[in-house]
Design a protein around this motif. Structure first.
Motif, PDB file in Angstrom:
ATOM      1  N   ASP A   5      -6.354 -12.860  -3.182  1.00  0.00           N
ATOM      2  CA  ASP A   5      -6.623 -11.543  -2.586  1.00  0.00           C
ATOM      3  C   ASP A   5      -7.643 -10.753  -3.405  1.00  0.00           C
ATOM      4  O   ASP A   5      -7.782  -9.554  -3.226  1.00  0.00           O
ATOM      5  CB  ASP A   5      -5.327 -10.743  -2.418  1.00  0.00           C
ATOM      6  CG  ASP A   5      -4.638 -10.459  -3.753  1.00  0.00           C
ATOM      7  OD1 ASP A   5      -5.065 -11.045  -4.779  1.00  0.00           O
ATOM      8  OD2 ASP A   5      -3.685  -9.666  -3.776  1.00  0.00           O
ATOM      9  N   GLU A   6      -8.378 -11.418  -4.295  1.00  0.00           N
ATOM     10  CA  GLU A   6      -9.353 -10.716  -5.136  1.00  0.00           C
ATOM     11  C   GLU A   6     -10.788 -11.026  -4.712  1.00  0.00           C
ATOM     12  O   GLU A   6     -11.123 -12.161  -4.378  1.00  0.00           O
ATOM     13  CB  GLU A   6      -9.170 -11.096  -6.614  1.00  0.00           C
ATOM     14  CG  GLU A   6      -7.919 -10.483  -7.231  1.00  0.00           C
ATOM     15  CD  GLU A   6      -7.776 -10.838  -8.712  1.00  0.00           C
ATOM     16  OE1 GLU A   6      -7.258  -9.991  -9.446  1.00  0.00           O
ATOM     17  OE2 GLU A   6      -8.167 -11.956  -9.123  1.00  0.00           O
ATOM     18  N   TYR A   7     -11.627 -10.002  -4.730  1.00  0.00           N
ATOM     19  CA  TYR A   7     -13.062 -10.164  -4.495  1.00  0.00           C
ATOM     20  C   TYR A   7     -13.760  -9.272  -5.509  1.00  0.00           C
ATOM     21  O   TYR A   7     -13.660  -8.055  -5.440  1.00  0.00           O
ATOM     22  CB  TYR A   7     -13.420  -9.775  -3.058  1.00  0.00           C
ATOM     23  CG  TYR A   7     -14.881  -9.950  -2.737  1.00  0.00           C
ATOM     24  CD1 TYR A   7     -15.354 -11.142  -2.185  1.00  0.00           C
ATOM     25  CD2 TYR A   7     -15.790  -8.934  -3.020  1.00  0.00           C
ATOM     26  CE1 TYR A   7     -16.701 -11.305  -1.912  1.00  0.00           C
ATOM     27  CE2 TYR A   7     -17.139  -9.101  -2.743  1.00  0.00           C
ATOM     28  CZ  TYR A   7     -17.585 -10.283  -2.183  1.00  0.00           C
ATOM     29  OH  TYR A   7     -18.918 -10.448  -1.916  1.00  0.00           O
TER      30      TYR A   7
ATOM     31  N   VAL B  71      -5.544   2.766  -8.027  1.00  0.00           N
ATOM     32  CA  VAL B  71      -6.232   2.169  -6.878  1.00  0.00           C
ATOM     33  C   VAL B  71      -5.742   0.759  -6.539  1.00  0.00           C
ATOM     34  O   VAL B  71      -6.018   0.252  -5.455  1.00  0.00           O
ATOM     35  CB  VAL B  71      -7.765   2.198  -7.103  1.00  0.00           C
ATOM     36  CG1 VAL B  71      -8.189   1.176  -8.145  1.00  0.00           C
ATOM     37  CG2 VAL B  71      -8.526   2.010  -5.804  1.00  0.00           C
TER      38      VAL B  71
ATOM     39  N   SER C 222     -15.106   6.460  -9.899  1.00  0.00           N
ATOM     40  CA  SER C 222     -14.020   7.378  -9.557  1.00  0.00           C
ATOM     41  C   SER C 222     -12.647   6.811  -9.921  1.00  0.00           C
ATOM     42  O   SER C 222     -11.642   7.504  -9.778  1.00  0.00           O
ATOM     43  CB  SER C 222     -14.064   7.710  -8.066  1.00  0.00           C
ATOM     44  OG  SER C 222     -14.002   6.517  -7.314  1.00  0.00           O
ATOM     45  N   ASP C 223     -12.604   5.595 -10.390  1.00  0.00           N
ATOM     46  CA  ASP C 223     -11.330   4.999 -10.779  1.00  0.00           C
ATOM     47  C   ASP C 223     -10.873   5.606 -12.109  1.00  0.00           C
ATOM     48  O   ASP C 223     -11.591   5.557 -13.113  1.00  0.00           O
ATOM     49  CB  ASP C 223     -11.496   3.483 -10.915  1.00  0.00           C
ATOM     50  CG  ASP C 223     -10.261   2.827 -11.499  1.00  0.00           C
ATOM     51  OD1 ASP C 223      -9.165   3.085 -10.971  1.00  0.00           O
ATOM     52  OD2 ASP C 223     -10.375   2.088 -12.495  1.00  0.00           O
ATOM     53  N   GLY C 224      -9.657   6.150 -12.123  1.00  0.00           N
ATOM     54  CA  GLY C 224      -9.164   6.897 -13.270  1.00  0.00           C
ATOM     55  C   GLY C 224      -9.152   6.109 -14.576  1.00  0.00           C
ATOM     56  O   GLY C 224      -9.625   6.600 -15.604  1.00  0.00           O
TER      57      GLY C 224
ATOM     58  N   MET D 233     -15.409  -1.283  -1.840  1.00  0.00           N
ATOM     59  CA  MET D 233     -15.733  -1.754  -3.187  1.00  0.00           C
ATOM     60  C   MET D 233     -15.645  -0.575  -4.161  1.00  0.00           C
ATOM     61  O   MET D 233     -16.195   0.493  -3.914  1.00  0.00           O
ATOM     62  CB  MET D 233     -17.133  -2.355  -3.212  1.00  0.00           C
ATOM     63  CG  MET D 233     -17.317  -3.558  -2.286  1.00  0.00           C
ATOM     64  SD  MET D 233     -16.307  -5.007  -2.729  1.00  0.00           S
ATOM     65  CE  MET D 233     -17.228  -5.654  -4.124  1.00  0.00           C
ATOM     66  N   VAL D 234     -14.958  -0.787  -5.269  1.00  0.00           N
ATOM     67  CA  VAL D 234     -14.723   0.267  -6.258  1.00  0.00           C
ATOM     68  C   VAL D 234     -15.199  -0.208  -7.638  1.00  0.00           C
ATOM     69  O   VAL D 234     -14.940  -1.345  -8.026  1.00  0.00           O
ATOM     70  CB  VAL D 234     -13.218   0.622  -6.307  1.00  0.00           C
ATOM     71  CG1 VAL D 234     -12.910   1.615  -7.426  1.00  0.00           C
ATOM     72  CG2 VAL D 234     -12.744   1.184  -4.964  1.00  0.00           C
TER      73      VAL D 234
ATOM     74  N   MET E 241       0.833  -1.204   0.000  1.00  0.00           N
ATOM     75  CA  MET E 241       0.000   0.000   0.000  1.00  0.00           C
ATOM     76  C   MET E 241       0.868   1.254   0.000  1.00  0.00           C
ATOM     77  O   MET E 241       1.687   1.455   0.897  1.00  0.00           O
ATOM     78  CB  MET E 241      -0.857  -0.024   1.268  1.00  0.00           C
ATOM     79  CG  MET E 241      -1.878   1.058   1.339  1.00  0.00           C
ATOM     80  SD  MET E 241      -3.274   0.754   0.251  1.00  0.00           S
ATOM     81  CE  MET E 241      -4.077  -0.581   1.141  1.00  0.00           C
TER      82      MET E 241
ATOM     83  N   LEU F 232      -9.350   8.327  -8.662  1.00  0.00           N
ATOM     84  CA  LEU F 232      -8.386   7.461  -7.997  1.00  0.00           C
ATOM     85  C   LEU F 232      -7.323   7.148  -9.040  1.00  0.00           C
ATOM     86  O   LEU F 232      -7.630   6.560 -10.083  1.00  0.00           O
ATOM     87  CB  LEU F 232      -9.055   6.168  -7.531  1.00  0.00           C
ATOM     88  CG  LEU F 232     -10.099   6.317  -6.427  1.00  0.00           C
ATOM     89  CD1 LEU F 232     -10.977   5.075  -6.326  1.00  0.00           C
ATOM     90  CD2 LEU F 232      -9.378   6.535  -5.089  1.00  0.00           C
TER      91      LEU F 232
ATOM     92  N   PHE G 127     -13.102  -5.293  -4.454  1.00  0.00           N
ATOM     93  CA  PHE G 127     -12.632  -4.870  -3.131  1.00  0.00           C
ATOM     94  C   PHE G 127     -11.237  -4.284  -3.268  1.00  0.00           C
ATOM     95  O   PHE G 127     -10.302  -4.976  -3.682  1.00  0.00           O
ATOM     96  CB  PHE G 127     -12.625  -6.039  -2.150  1.00  0.00           C
ATOM     97  CG  PHE G 127     -12.056  -5.662  -0.807  1.00  0.00           C
ATOM     98  CD1 PHE G 127     -12.737  -4.788   0.026  1.00  0.00           C
ATOM     99  CD2 PHE G 127     -10.843  -6.179  -0.374  1.00  0.00           C
ATOM    100  CE1 PHE G 127     -12.214  -4.420   1.262  1.00  0.00           C
ATOM    101  CE2 PHE G 127     -10.314  -5.824   0.857  1.00  0.00           C
ATOM    102  CZ  PHE G 127     -10.997  -4.947   1.672  1.00  0.00           C
ATOM    103  N   ARG G 128     -11.101  -3.004  -2.939  1.00  0.00           N
ATOM    104  CA  ARG G 128      -9.835  -2.298  -3.068  1.00  0.00           C
ATOM    105  C   ARG G 128      -9.524  -1.567  -1.770  1.00  0.00           C
ATOM    106  O   ARG G 128     -10.084  -0.483  -1.500  1.00  0.00           O
ATOM    107  CB  ARG G 128      -9.932  -1.259  -4.188  1.00  0.00           C
ATOM    108  CG  ARG G 128     -10.018  -1.840  -5.572  1.00  0.00           C
ATOM    109  CD  ARG G 128      -8.745  -2.550  -5.971  1.00  0.00           C
ATOM    110  NE  ARG G 128      -8.597  -2.580  -7.422  1.00  0.00           N
ATOM    111  CZ  ARG G 128      -7.571  -3.153  -8.031  1.00  0.00           C
ATOM    112  NH1 ARG G 128      -6.621  -3.766  -7.334  1.00  0.00           N
ATOM    113  NH2 ARG G 128      -7.486  -3.146  -9.349  1.00  0.00           N
ATOM    114  N   PRO G 129      -8.634  -2.117  -0.959  1.00  0.00           N
ATOM    115  CA  PRO G 129      -8.274  -1.433   0.286  1.00  0.00           C
ATOM    116  C   PRO G 129      -7.858   0.015   0.038  1.00  0.00           C
ATOM    117  O   PRO G 129      -8.242   0.913   0.795  1.00  0.00           O
ATOM    118  CB  PRO G 129      -7.101  -2.262   0.806  1.00  0.00           C
ATOM    119  CG  PRO G 129      -7.277  -3.612   0.216  1.00  0.00           C
ATOM    120  CD  PRO G 129      -7.927  -3.401  -1.109  1.00  0.00           C
ATOM    121  N   ALA G 130      -7.115   0.272  -1.063  1.00  0.00           N
ATOM    122  CA  ALA G 130      -6.649   1.627  -1.330  1.00  0.00           C
ATOM    123  C   ALA G 130      -7.795   2.557  -1.722  1.00  0.00           C
ATOM    124  O   ALA G 130      -7.669   3.771  -1.662  1.00  0.00           O
ATOM    125  CB  ALA G 130      -5.588   1.619  -2.432  1.00  0.00           C
ATOM    126  N   GLY G 131      -8.929   1.978  -2.115  1.00  0.00           N
ATOM    127  CA  GLY G 131     -10.085   2.784  -2.493  1.00  0.00           C
ATOM    128  C   GLY G 131     -11.131   2.838  -1.388  1.00  0.00           C
ATOM    129  O   GLY G 131     -12.220   3.362  -1.603  1.00  0.00           O
TER     130      GLY G 131
END
Lengths: 173, 173
Positions: free
Chosen positions: B133-135, A108, B156-158, B64-65, A33, A105, B57-61
């Motif tokens: 690690d993917e959902y 992301v 919002s994901d670029g 859920m993104v 991260m 983002l 699922f994106r911890p950095a976002g």
């Protein structure tokens, strides 16, 4: 429930950690991260229909990169304040009118940066004031020509592509 | 003339270093640099005019993104091979037709990632095969509605915003 597995780096712009998160189905996984304070970018639009692009030295981009003015949020700074500061420092302009056109983002998959995108109008020239690690050329260019540079792949910076396409879609250029 | 000042982290996706570069005017400066192998992302377009978005699922976002399928390049892998693999693994589809629609620097201020953007057509369902690690939820959605989700800031994901706006500008959706 988040757990910092490894605290790796605290830099001037980013921090790097390995963090464990719980997925929506209850599984747990560790992610690399990059923590970033967030930033703001601005498409400056002149009265004559030109936009102000910059060519900036970007080691991560392999040299000079076409961009719009942008910067990271300083502690306690709002995106609007950030953009007001950056447009003055990087290209030497003040804007009479601001409009937020979006939010992105940037990466992301590994980074939490949120970049706020603005349009600036009613521009007045002041004076450029660059940081020691900045090298920037200022290039006003007709908006339609800038969009063609996106089409031809000459503008490859994501925030700049997106700000131009969003401004076009919203009817600003 | 580049010099690695500090070699900080070698992870599964990124490496982090402090590097010194020479600016075009001869000054030298040290930059925090996230090195990334590059990646590819794809907007899958169904025959009925829907695009396939994913909620991931994106911890950095922060949870859920909304995104399009994407992944980093494995060693020796071309962007086309990467996208073929990711579209199969993440959403369980194979594509009969590919078209490159653009290329973006995701976060050129501190990271050298280049993301190659594609459109995929003539889609056939196979089987999803996620990493540990993917959902991911798969959500086909009319293209015009997806564009409105960009307008409303729900996407919002670029890379997803950019792929949708580029596909629209090129007349694909």
């Amino acid at each position: 429930m988040t757990r910092i597995v490894e605290d790796i780096f605290h830099g001037r712009i980013i921090s790097v950690r390995r963090e464990e998160f719980e997925l929506p189905d209850g599984r747990r996984a560790v992610y690399e991260m990059v923590r970033h304070p967030g930033g703001a970018a601005v498409l400056p639009l002149l009265d004559d229909g030109r936009v102000i692009l910059i060519r900036q030295f970007r080691p991560a981009g392999g040299g000079m990169v076409w961009e719009i003015p942008a910067g990271k949020l300083d502690p306690g700074e709002s995106p609007e304040q950030c953009i007001e500061r950056e447009i003055q420092e990087e290209i030497g302009y003040q804007a009479g009118k601001w409009e937020k056109i979006g939010e992105m983002l940037t990466a992301v998959g590994f980074c939490d940066e949120i970049l706020h995108l603005f349009l600036a109008k009613d521009l007045n020239e002041t004076e450029q004031a660059l940081e020691p690690d900045e090298y920037i050329e200022i290039v006003p260019i007709p908006a339609e020509e800038a969009l063609k540079m996106v089409d031809r792949g000459e503008i490859s910076d994501g925030k700049t592509q997106l700000a131009l396409l969003m401004a076009k879609r919203l009817g600003h250029i």
